[in-house]
Design an enzyme around this catalytic site. Structure first.
Site, mmCIF file in Angstrom:
data_model
loop_
_atom_site.group_PDB
_atom_site.id
_atom_site.type_symbol
_atom_site.label_atom_id
_atom_site.label_comp_id
_atom_site.label_asym_id
_atom_site.label_seq_id
_atom_site.Cartn_x
_atom_site.Cartn_y
_atom_site.Cartn_z
ATOM 1 N N HIS A 18 -41.688 96.474 -49.421
ATOM 2 C CA HIS A 18 -41.358 95.785 -48.159
ATOM 3 C C HIS A 18 -40.229 96.520 -47.419
ATOM 4 O O HIS A 18 -39.223 95.932 -47.035
ATOM 5 C CB HIS A 18 -40.962 94.324 -48.408
ATOM 6 C CG HIS A 18 -40.950 93.499 -47.139
ATOM 7 N ND1 HIS A 18 -41.224 92.154 -47.096
ATOM 8 C CD2 HIS A 18 -40.688 93.844 -45.849
ATOM 9 C CE1 HIS A 18 -41.132 91.711 -45.855
ATOM 10 N NE2 HIS A 18 -40.792 92.734 -45.074
ATOM 11 N N ARG A 71 -47.230 90.666 -43.535
ATOM 12 C CA ARG A 71 -46.581 89.818 -44.539
ATOM 13 C C ARG A 71 -47.544 89.650 -45.713
ATOM 14 O O ARG A 71 -48.767 89.582 -45.532
ATOM 15 C CB ARG A 71 -46.266 88.429 -43.976
ATOM 16 C CG ARG A 71 -45.028 88.349 -43.136
ATOM 17 C CD ARG A 71 -43.747 88.518 -43.965
ATOM 18 N NE ARG A 71 -42.549 88.409 -43.159
ATOM 19 C CZ ARG A 71 -41.906 89.443 -42.614
ATOM 20 N NH1 ARG A 71 -42.340 90.668 -42.772
ATOM 21 N NH2 ARG A 71 -40.802 89.262 -41.916
HETATM 22 P P1 NDP Z 1 -45.287 89.923 -32.215
HETATM 23 O O1 NDP Z 1 -44.955 88.480 -32.170
HETATM 24 O O2 NDP Z 1 -44.804 90.811 -31.126
HETATM 25 O O3 NDP Z 1 -46.867 90.113 -32.293
HETATM 26 C C1 NDP Z 1 -47.692 89.331 -33.071
HETATM 27 C C2 NDP Z 1 -49.136 89.665 -32.722
HETATM 28 O O4 NDP Z 1 -49.998 88.925 -33.576
HETATM 29 C C3 NDP Z 1 -49.485 89.272 -31.280
HETATM 30 O O5 NDP Z 1 -50.347 90.213 -30.710
HETATM 31 C C4 NDP Z 1 -50.208 87.947 -31.484
HETATM 32 O O6 NDP Z 1 -51.150 87.655 -30.468
HETATM 33 C C5 NDP Z 1 -50.924 88.209 -32.779
HETATM 34 N N1 NDP Z 1 -51.279 86.956 -33.447
HETATM 35 C C6 NDP Z 1 -50.472 86.013 -33.957
HETATM 36 N N2 NDP Z 1 -51.176 85.005 -34.475
HETATM 37 C C7 NDP Z 1 -52.471 85.323 -34.294
HETATM 38 C C8 NDP Z 1 -53.684 84.675 -34.579
HETATM 39 N N3 NDP Z 1 -53.708 83.488 -35.213
HETATM 40 N N4 NDP Z 1 -54.831 85.278 -34.229
HETATM 41 C C9 NDP Z 1 -54.827 86.467 -33.589
HETATM 42 N N5 NDP Z 1 -53.698 87.145 -33.278
HETATM 43 C C10 NDP Z 1 -52.541 86.561 -33.620
HETATM 44 O O7 NDP Z 1 -44.770 90.447 -33.632
HETATM 45 P P2 NDP Z 1 -44.358 91.923 -34.037
HETATM 46 O O8 NDP Z 1 -45.424 92.836 -33.594
HETATM 47 O O9 NDP Z 1 -42.970 92.216 -33.602
HETATM 48 O O10 NDP Z 1 -44.321 91.802 -35.621
HETATM 49 C C11 NDP Z 1 -45.485 91.462 -36.363
HETATM 50 C C12 NDP Z 1 -45.106 91.150 -37.799
HETATM 51 O O11 NDP Z 1 -44.773 92.341 -38.494
HETATM 52 C C13 NDP Z 1 -43.865 90.282 -38.003
HETATM 53 O O12 NDP Z 1 -44.158 88.924 -37.760
HETATM 54 C C14 NDP Z 1 -43.525 90.561 -39.440
HETATM 55 O O13 NDP Z 1 -44.218 89.655 -40.265
HETATM 56 C C15 NDP Z 1 -44.054 91.963 -39.682
HETATM 57 N N6 NDP Z 1 -42.984 92.927 -39.931
HETATM 58 C C16 NDP Z 1 -42.978 93.610 -41.124
HETATM 59 C C17 NDP Z 1 -41.997 94.532 -41.384
HETATM 60 C C18 NDP Z 1 -42.006 95.316 -42.651
HETATM 61 O O14 NDP Z 1 -41.018 95.998 -42.957
HETATM 62 N N7 NDP Z 1 -43.097 95.304 -43.405
HETATM 63 C C19 NDP Z 1 -40.920 94.801 -40.442
HETATM 64 C C20 NDP Z 1 -41.025 94.053 -39.229
HETATM 65 C C21 NDP Z 1 -42.018 93.135 -38.996
HETATM 66 P P3 NDP Z 1 -50.635 87.355 -28.958
HETATM 67 O O15 NDP Z 1 -50.081 88.665 -28.471
HETATM 68 O O16 NDP Z 1 -51.869 86.967 -28.244
HETATM 69 O O17 NDP Z 1 -49.603 86.294 -29.076
HETATM 70 C C1 OXD Z 2 -39.016 92.056 -40.574
HETATM 71 C C2 OXD Z 2 -39.125 92.609 -41.907
HETATM 72 O O1 OXD Z 2 -39.592 91.012 -40.304
HETATM 73 O O2 OXD Z 2 -38.269 93.435 -42.294
HETATM 74 O O3 OXD Z 2 -38.318 92.660 -39.729
HETATM 75 O O4 OXD Z 2 -40.069 92.309 -42.625
#
Ligand code: NDP
Ligand code: OXD
Length: 336
Positions: free
Chosen positions: A299, A251
């Site tokens: 994005h 993000r």
């Molecule tokens: P998940 O919830 O599956 O994974 C999030 C990861 O981040 C987990 O490993 C979590 O740790 C870690 N995390 C969260 N907070 C912290 C912190 N404070 N310190 C350390 N690690 C942290 O999310 P996704 O993998 O499905 O998606 C990740 C992000 O990708 C979404 O939230 C979105 O913002 C972005 N995204 C962007 C897209 C785009 O088109 N650019 C499309 C889709 C998503 P833990 O496993 O220990 O909880």
């Molecule tokens: C998502 C995105 O969060 O598109 O899936 O950014």
């Protein structure tokens, strides 16, 4: 009493008028065309009626809200709402609504979206590894120069911030290409072929070895603004890429763009691939558009395809209606 197409009708006690759509699914979308979503949900859930924001509908009949960046307050006064579905993997767009009803939030976990993100990450990792910008420029200028040092994937250490659904998949695909891969998450993890770190101390250790920083974290109170001068300054200098690179598909709110530009200008950062920005669309006067070491995409590293994601939502609703527990639930306290 309300006038509807020239008729005056008496509303029932829910405010529902006979001319209004009796929905069970509310599409609360802004910035995307709701039509393909509506068509797909109606085809997959024929016993459910779908309404979109902006048209008259019976609020008491709404059982499921499907949201992408809905206007704050749009999900208020839905007394029979059972669940809120985020149409993206990220849920920061929902959590910022101070009037969000206290109902379970389901987020997208779907192979289509995961594969798209990994494609984007791998493409940019290879673009930096194989100096794509340089060869594009050489081609434009008709320069035949193959005198450069050509590191291989195995010479490069990648650090993935966020080892969730998307980060883990990207990490494994990068490892399969031969990159040395580490990853960082909030809780302890184990992933074959990936060195896993967690916690503050784990982050410092990983950054000190990282040539390529891939960001797939959610935007939360804890992560906002964390890709700043301090993190960029802790990446390894002197690696085989000739300087560290940043690849962010998480993000825009995670990054401090002024710090990224300063690091690029000073040479502490060799390059950046950014799909997400502090302000979207990226303002026309942002220097990121024209910086020679920056790749910008709008994005769309992974689009939420109505074809795939409506299928995910329909399967989740059917399972819920068979009495199965909702899965892929968001922890509101953590913000993801
Ligand atoms: P998940 O919830 O599956 O994974 C999030 C990861 O981040 C987990 O490993 C979590 O740790 C870690 N995390 C969260 N907070 C912290 C912190 N404070 N310190 C350390 N690690 C942290 O999310 P996704 O993998 O499905 O998606 C990740 C992000 O990708 C979404 O939230 C979105 O913002 C972005 N995204 C962007 C897209 C785009 O088109 N650019 C499309 C889709 C998503 P833990 O496993 O220990 O909880
Ligand atoms: C998502 C995105 O969060 O598109 O899936 O950014």
């Amino acid at each position: 009493m309300t006038a509807a197409r020239g008729h005056v009708r008496q509303s029932d006690k829910t405010g529902f008028l006979p001319t209004q759509i009796p929905p069970s699914v509310l599409l609360a979308i802004s910035g995307w065309d709701p039509k393909p979503w509506r068509a797909r949900i109606e085809a997959l859930l024929p016993s459910h009626k779908v309404a979109t924001l902006g048209e008259p509908f019976d609020r008491a009949k709404v059982r499921y809200a499907l949201s992408w960046r809905h206007p704050p307050g749009a999900l208020l006064n839905l007394p029979n709402l059972e669940a809120i579905f985020s149409l993206g993997a990220g849920v920061d767009h929902l959590i910022i609504d101070p009037m969000l009803p206290d109902r379970p939030i389901v987020r997208v976990v779907d192979p289509d979206l995961t594969m798209r993100i990994s494609e984007w990450v791998v493409m940019h990792a290879l673009a930096h590894l194989r100096q794509l910008r340089r060869y594009e420029r050489q081609q434009r200028e008709r320069i035949w120069a193959d005198d450069d040092d050509q590191p291989k994937a195995g010479d490069v250490q990648v650090g993935v911030l966020g080892l969730g659904v998307l980060g883990a998949d990207a990490a494994l695909k990068l490892a399969a290409l031969g990159f040395k891969v580490a990853g960082w998450s909030a809780s302890e993890k184990s992933l074959t072929g990936v060195a896993c770190f967690h916690g503050r101390e784990g982050l410092d250790r990983m950054l000190a070895e990282t040539d390529m920083l891939v960001v797939l974290l959610p935007l939360t109170e804890a992560t906002r603004g964390m890709i700043d001068a301090s993190i960029l300054g802790r990446l390894r200098q002197g690696g085989r890429l000739g300087g560290p690179v940043l690849i962010n598909a998480g993000r825009g709110g995670l990054q401090v763009e002024a710090d990224i530009l300063a690091a690029l200008d000073s040479g502490r950062l060799k390059g950046a691939s950014l799909d997400v920005f502090e302000l979207e669309p990226l303002p026309r006067d942002s220097r990121l558009w024209t910086h020679p070491a920056v790749y910008v995409s709008p994005h769309n590293a992974a689009i939420s395809s109505p074809e795939a994601i409506a299928g995910f939502v329909a399967r989740a609703i059917r399972a819920h209606e068979r009495g199965e527990p909702l899965t892929n639930l968001v922890d509101r306290r953590r913000g993801y």
